[in-house]
Enzyme design. Structure first.
Site, PDB file in Angstrom:
ATOM      1  N   TYR A   1      36.691  26.444  51.977  1.00  0.00           N
ATOM      2  CA  TYR A   1      36.123  26.745  50.503  1.00  0.00           C
ATOM      3  C   TYR A   1      37.215  26.844  49.414  1.00  0.00           C
ATOM      4  O   TYR A   1      38.139  27.590  49.769  1.00  0.00           O
ATOM      5  CB  TYR A   1      35.238  28.069  50.642  1.00  0.00           C
ATOM      6  CG  TYR A   1      34.773  28.598  49.288  1.00  0.00           C
ATOM      7  CD1 TYR A   1      33.514  27.834  48.710  1.00  0.00           C
ATOM      8  CD2 TYR A   1      35.126  29.637  48.489  1.00  0.00           C
ATOM      9  CE1 TYR A   1      33.002  28.127  47.415  1.00  0.00           C
ATOM     10  CE2 TYR A   1      34.571  30.025  47.356  1.00  0.00           C
ATOM     11  CZ  TYR A   1      33.628  29.326  46.917  1.00  0.00           C
ATOM     12  OH  TYR A   1      33.191  29.525  45.609  1.00  0.00           O
TER      13      TYR A   1
ATOM     14  N   ASP B   1      45.523  26.785  49.831  1.00  0.00           N
ATOM     15  CA  ASP B   1      44.881  27.756  48.856  1.00  0.00           C
ATOM     16  C   ASP B   1      44.871  28.989  49.748  1.00  0.00           C
ATOM     17  O   ASP B   1      44.146  29.226  50.700  1.00  0.00           O
ATOM     18  CB  ASP B   1      43.310  27.295  49.104  1.00  0.00           C
ATOM     19  CG  ASP B   1      42.477  27.993  48.323  1.00  0.00           C
ATOM     20  OD1 ASP B   1      42.781  29.223  48.044  1.00  0.00           O
ATOM     21  OD2 ASP B   1      41.241  27.827  47.980  1.00  0.00           O
TER      22      ASP B   1
ATOM     23  N   LYS C   1      42.440  36.933  44.170  1.00  0.00           N
ATOM     24  CA  LYS C   1      42.081  37.955  44.963  1.00  0.00           C
ATOM     25  C   LYS C   1      42.975  39.199  44.950  1.00  0.00           C
ATOM     26  O   LYS C   1      43.149  39.822  44.067  1.00  0.00           O
ATOM     27  CB  LYS C   1      41.534  37.893  46.319  1.00  0.00           C
ATOM     28  CG  LYS C   1      40.211  36.548  46.433  1.00  0.00           C
ATOM     29  CD  LYS C   1      39.583  36.825  47.455  1.00  0.00           C
ATOM     30  CE  LYS C   1      38.377  35.752  47.623  1.00  0.00           C
ATOM     31  NZ  LYS C   1      36.976  36.058  47.274  1.00  0.00           N
TER      32      LYS C   1
END
Ligand SMILES: Cc1ncc(COP(=O)(O)O)c(C=O)c1O
Length: 425
Positions: A142, A239, A267
């Site tokens: 994702y 990522d 994050k």
């Protein structure tokens, strides 16, 4: 625990706010989405007055726990000076320097608001830099919710075509077509063969596949991906929105010793403030100083940048990891023992700050093998844990913060024991 006040509030609010939530990932949560009134340390307080030990941690960002004093103090001080200036502040340069010191690939830095945006910028950079259009991603990975990359994130096997040549499956209605190629992860041969066509601008991957099944790279796979990219003039993008600052302070790239061309961070980077970053080698990053456009009214907003500097300073100091290592390892070992004692075949894989619990006797290599796990049973377990005051993601990922203490671990393990005993009866 009762969640009736939350349920009522979600129901009432749904007339105005679609489904009562503001992210697709917050709907469909069992027993229903919750409404929170406070979050402090490792504990969430909800509308019913329940105190929940939190392993969601905001879906990963709260590495230092909720409201860590140094971050709160920095944000408060920043508020006394400015909110948004549409210009530069010293804080963003300090934050960029901290990133360059921590992340091996970070020769240059650009900040954004969300991981999705930073991924979008990375793909634009890669396409401009290579003059190629196709982006290669992997099944089950994702990279945010934008049209470019929301492909084959959780496809039904019936829709996904053969393993060696997957059909890209869109993740949303209304999604535009994209020039994207999809492969199974952890298969170096397939990747090298596909890149030999010399038409791929970039390979993007989660260096550890935490968004699905928590799969580690096979020994040598990241190195092989690096080599295949080098041989074919393809950019390698990690990522690290989840792995950054959780697998290690220098991300998965430092842990595995493989340096990508571009890295996405988010994050834990700002412990809950909306900050992400695209960092990378000078060559491709310089596209952003030329023809490649990357913008954003709120990029490097003053309060968020102050929080970033405070968070990264804590991270660079190392103390959060000493705490998380101790408590997270105890939790991982304790979970192993609880599952083993209950005769449940479970695997606990990862690092003290982020690990995966999988009900699967054999480690999967890729998304399709990850489907073997008993995911429904795990989701039942997560729902039962919530009833005992422990909030864990139904997909099996656990996030641990520097605010979790032995007492939280003890209560968590007791809850797991109770749930597993209930199942065994
Ligand atoms: C690996 C990865 N990349 C990108 C994103 C998107 O980040 P954001 O939700 O900040 O847009 C996420 C979000 O969960 C993620 O886990």
């Amino acid at each position: 625990m009762r969640f009736t006040a939350s349920r009522q509030r979600i129901e009432d609010a749904s007339d105005l706010v679609v489904n009562g939530v503001n992210s697709a990932f917050r709907q469909g949560i069992r027993p229903h989405p919750l409404v929170f009134t406070a979050a402090d340390g490792a504990i969430l307080t909800d509308l019913d007055g329940n105190h929940l030990i939190d392993y969601f941690l905001g879906m990963g960002p709260m590495l230092l726990g909720h409201r860590p004093p140094p971050v709160v103090a920095a944000a408060r001080q920043a508020l006394d000076r400015s909110i948004l200036v549409a210009g530069q502040t010293e804080a963003e340069y300090a934050a960029a320097q901290l990133l360059a010191d921590l992340i091996p690939s970070a020769e240059q830095v650009r900040f954004a608001l969300s991981g999705s945006e930073a991924v979008h910028a990375a793909l634009r950079v890669a396409r401009a830099h290579t003059g190629r259009s196709t982006v290669l991603k992997f099944e089950g990975h994702y990279h945010g919710w934008f049209d470019n990359v929301l492909w084959s994130v959780a496809p039904e096997p019936a829709d996904a075509g053969p393993r060696e040549a997957p059909i890209p499956v869109p993740g949303s209605a209304g999604q535009q077509p994209a020039d994207v190629a999809v492969l199974p992860w952890n298969d170096a041969g397939l990747l090298a063969e596909r890149l030999r066509r010399h038409d791929v601008a970039a390979v993007i991957m989660e260096p550890v596949m935490f968004n699905n099944a928590g799969i580690l790279p096979l020994p040598g796979y990241l190195e092989a991906a690096r080599a295949a990219c080098d041989e074919t003039g393809t950019l390698l993008i990690f990522d690290e929105v989840i792995t950054g600052f959780r697998v290690s302070a220098g991300g998965a790239q430092r842990e595995f010793g493989v340096t990508p061309d571009l890295t996405i961070l988010g994050k834990a980077l700002a412990n809950g403030f909306p900050v992400a970053a695209l960092v990378g080698r000078r060559g491709p990053m310089s596209q952003l100083g030329g023809a490649v456009l990357h913008g954003g009214t709120y990029n490097t907003q003053s309060v968020a940048m102050a929080a970033t500097v405070a968070t990264l300073t804590e991270i660079a100091g190392g103390e959060p990891y000493r705490r998380i290592d101790q408590v997270g390892k105890r939790l991982m070992d304790g979970l192993r023992k609880e599952f083993a004692d209950a005769g449940v075949d479970a695997r606990i894989v990862g690092w003290p700050a982020v690990f995966q619990v999988r009900l699967d006797p054999v480690p999967p290599r890729d998304y399709r093998e990850g489907l073997r796990a008993d995911r429904a049973r795990y989701a039942d377990l997560a729902a039962a844990l919530l009833d005992l005051g422990v909030r864990v993601l139904p997909r099996g990922t656990w996030f641990v913060s520097a605010a979790h203490e032995d007492e939280h671990v003890d209560r968590t393990l007791a809850a797991v024991r109770a749930v597993l005993a209930g199942r065994a009866e």
